[in-house]
Design an enzyme around this catalytic site. Structure first.
Site, mmCIF file in Angstrom:
data_model
loop_
_atom_site.group_PDB
_atom_site.id
_atom_site.type_symbol
_atom_site.label_atom_id
_atom_site.label_comp_id
_atom_site.label_asym_id
_atom_site.label_seq_id
_atom_site.Cartn_x
_atom_site.Cartn_y
_atom_site.Cartn_z
ATOM 1 N N HIS A 30 69.177 13.424 4.061
ATOM 2 C CA HIS A 30 68.141 12.941 4.970
ATOM 3 C C HIS A 30 68.774 12.252 6.165
ATOM 4 O O HIS A 30 69.811 11.599 6.037
ATOM 5 C CB HIS A 30 67.223 11.942 4.257
ATOM 6 N N GLU A 98 62.843 19.949 6.828
ATOM 7 C CA GLU A 98 61.589 19.275 7.163
ATOM 8 C C GLU A 98 61.758 18.572 8.500
ATOM 9 O O GLU A 98 62.838 18.073 8.836
ATOM 10 C CB GLU A 98 61.230 18.254 6.068
#
Length: 323
Positions: A30, A98
């Site tokens: 992330h 994402e």
């Protein structure tokens, strides 16, 4: 979950888990946490290097995205380096990404079919680099999304890392069965998972491979604590993502997720993850997924109570599981 803990803490928990019977580590890639409260987001390749030194089991990124923030050639280099340092232990998990993490480089954020096509082209680039580099020759690539000038990886292990595709979609699972070495998915309704595994087997069969010999990996979120009330509080505060029943791949900011998290209620976790103080409930849920045919299950307890959870599951849950 590197969104929840400073990197040194994450490495320490990985080492502690191994001492209590866990055999491997999956780490998230992330750039931002899901919600601001989580508070962290360290670089996955740096943390994996430290985990490799502190543990003896397998390890890899659950779903790195070699399509926006990072060119697939750089991901291939990072993965090959870890595999060279820790032979037979490192695997490479790849996903389609994402917006939360990938939009930060300012590129156009495409719809899901294009993201998936980019992912499979990235796998092609990485595979070409692994294969050519092991053979001692250069390789090039010119595709719709990526260019690679003639080059090779100069640091390689004796055997290339396995490439696993992370997906919850049956069409992507079928493509993964045809071109990847294995599959990663997350927990959910049994019917969805059975269909996903069936499509993965179809893809493997169509490419002349035996899916029973290919890794099938599950990431299982859960919330365990000393009481049911604390377990639910941890779920609501630390992992409201688990109760969001809508697509989230287009949301760009942790602060947007924070606003959406206010709508999550305890009942929203039903069917998506076990929230309980009872170790037996968690053992049964893990066993249910082992019985579906998964080879490895990586557990994520969503609370901050990592040391207590690791010790409790090492003592009361892991010994009761059957492969």
């Amino acid at each position: 979950m590197l969104e929840q803990f400073p990197p040194s803490d994450a490495v320490g928990f990985a080492a502690l888990a191994e001492r209590h019977g866990f055999s491997g580590v999956m780490a998230t890639d992330h750039f931002q946490p899901w919600v601001p409260r989580q508070g962290q987001s360290s670089h996955v390749w740096s943390v994996l290097g430290a985990i490799g030194e502190r543990t003896r089991g397998d390890f890899g990124p659950g779903a790195t995205t070699p399509t926006f923030r990072t060119h697939p050639a750089v991901v291939a280099q990072a993965s090959a380096t870890l595999a060279a340092m820790h032979p037979g232990r490192h695997w490479l998990g790849i996903g389609s990404g994402e917006a939360l993490n990938e939009h930060i480089v300012g590129q156009y954020w495409p719809e899901a079919p294009e993201r998936i096509n980019r992912m499979f082209e990235a796998i092609d680039v990485i595979r070409k680099l692994f294969t050519a580099s092991l053979a001692g020759r250069d390789v090039r690539h010119a595709g719709p999304n990526f260019k690679l000038e003639s080059t090779r990886l100069w640091t390689m292990p004796a055997k290339a890392p396995e490439i696993l595709v992370a997906t919850a979609g049956p069409v992507t699972a079928r493509r993964a069965g045809a071109v990847a070495d294995g599959l990663i998915t997350t927990s959910g309704p049994i019917e969805r998972i059975e269909a996903l595994l069936a499509r993965f087997r179809e893809g493997a069969r169509e490419s002349g491979r035996d899916a029973t010999r290919m890794p099938k990996v599950l990431q299982l979120h859960l919330s365990w604590a000393a009481t049911d009330e604390e377990a639910m509080r941890n779920a609501l505060l630390e992992w409201p993502i688990g109760g969001m029943r809508f697509g989230r791949s287009d949301i760009r900011s942790p602060f947007e997720f924070e606003q959406l998290a206010r709508t999550v209620r305890p009942e929203d976790f039903t069917g998506s993850m076990v929230v309980s103080a009872d170790p037996e409930r968690h053992r049964a849920e893990i066993q249910r997924h082992l019985d579906l045919g998964f080879d490895r299950i990586y557990l994520h307890n969503v609370g901050r109570n990592q040391a207590d959870w690791i010790e409790a599951f090492g003592r009361e849950v892991l010994p009761g599981l059957r492969a």
